[in-house]
Design a protein around this motif. Structure first.
Motif, short mmCIF file in Angstrom:
data_model
loop_
_atom_site.label_atom_id
_atom_site.label_comp_id
_atom_site.label_asym_id
_atom_site.label_seq_id
_atom_site.Cartn_x
_atom_site.Cartn_y
_atom_site.Cartn_z
N LEU A 157 -5.94 14.76 -8.33
CA LEU A 157 -4.78 13.88 -8.54
C LEU A 157 -4.59 12.94 -7.36
O LEU A 157 -4.30 11.74 -7.55
N GLN A 159 -6.89 11.85 -5.36
CA GLN A 159 -7.97 10.85 -5.40
C GLN A 159 -7.69 9.81 -6.48
O GLN A 159 -8.01 8.64 -6.32
N ALA A 160 -7.10 10.25 -7.59
CA ALA A 160 -6.84 9.34 -8.71
C ALA A 160 -5.77 8.32 -8.37
O ALA A 160 -5.82 7.18 -8.84
N MET A 161 -4.80 8.68 -7.55
CA MET A 161 -3.69 7.75 -7.25
C MET A 161 -4.18 6.46 -6.61
O MET A 161 -3.88 5.37 -7.14
N ARG A 163 -7.19 5.20 -6.61
CA ARG A 163 -8.13 4.57 -7.54
C ARG A 163 -7.35 3.85 -8.64
O ARG A 163 -7.61 2.68 -8.95
N ASN A 164 -6.37 4.55 -9.23
CA ASN A 164 -5.55 3.92 -10.28
C ASN A 164 -4.74 2.75 -9.74
O ASN A 164 -4.55 1.74 -10.41
N PHE A 165 -4.25 2.89 -8.50
CA PHE A 165 -3.51 1.80 -7.88
C PHE A 165 -4.42 0.59 -7.71
O PHE A 165 -4.02 -0.56 -7.97
N TYR A 167 -7.11 -0.15 -9.51
CA TYR A 167 -7.36 -0.74 -10.83
C TYR A 167 -6.17 -1.57 -11.27
O TYR A 167 -6.32 -2.68 -11.79
N GLY A 168 -4.97 -1.03 -11.07
CA GLY A 168 -3.76 -1.75 -11.47
C GLY A 168 -3.59 -3.03 -10.68
O GLY A 168 -3.25 -4.08 -11.24
N SER A 170 -6.00 -4.74 -9.23
CA SER A 170 -7.06 -5.65 -9.66
C SER A 170 -6.69 -6.31 -10.98
O SER A 170 -6.87 -7.52 -11.16
#
Length: 180
Positions: A157, A159-161, A163-165, A167-168, A170
């Protein structure tokens, strides 16, 4: 007429001291009856017990009773009837119980009577339950796995934060560029 005081023999005192020391050092002590076992069968019994960190010894019940009192293990005396042997466990208690109960299954003349673990008096049934436990290393591995699972999830979780941030962010940049 003078009355003689009866002094215990030095060899018996030494045995009581030896057994007391073994009782104090052991993490558990099991009592078994060996009536009808041959010397070879006793030797066959000692090998798997040694591998489990246990020592199987025969002493006179009267001397063991004295040693049990000295070690504060009076609960052990109820099992000291007939030809008995003691198994002193310094290693894995469950592995030693398993080795003893498996030998008792293979050799009907060997009867597991019970014992003590710490201050707890154990019956023969208690020993069978203890023998059915998985080995210590398996229990520790299961415990470590149970501790590790939530940590792995949390790490995923965390690590995902970012990465997702990323992507968002970008996607937001691309959307602004497309609008401009």
């Amino acid at each position: 007429m003078s009355e003689k005081t009866h002094e215990p023999r030095a060899d018996k005192v030494a045995v009581v001291e030896e057994v007391t020391a073994k009782l104090n050092e052991a993490s558990a002590v099991f009592v078994s009856e060996y009536r009808g076992l041959t010397v070879g069968q006793l030797a066959d019994l000692r090998k798997p017990l040694r591998e489990a960190g246990a020592e199987h010894k025969v002493y006179k019940n009267t001397l063991v009773k004295l040693a049990a009192q000295a070690a504060g293990m009076e609960g052990l005396t109820e099992h000291l009837v007939g030809p008995t042997a003691l198994t002193f466990v310094s290693g894995d208690v469950a592995a030693a119980a398993k080795a003893l109960t498996e030998q008792a299954k293979a050799t009907p003349a060997l009867v597991v009577k019970g014992g003590m673990m710490g201050e707890t008096v154990m019956s023969a049934d208690d020993l069978k339950v203890l023998a059915d436990l998985p080995p210590r290393d398996v229990l520790l591995a299961k415990f470590a796995g149970a501790l590790q699972a939530p940590l792995v999830k949390t790490a995923g979780l965390l690590q995902a934060m970012p990465r997702n941030f990323a992507y968002g962010l970008s996607a937001l940049v691309e959307e602004r560029e497309a609008a401009a």
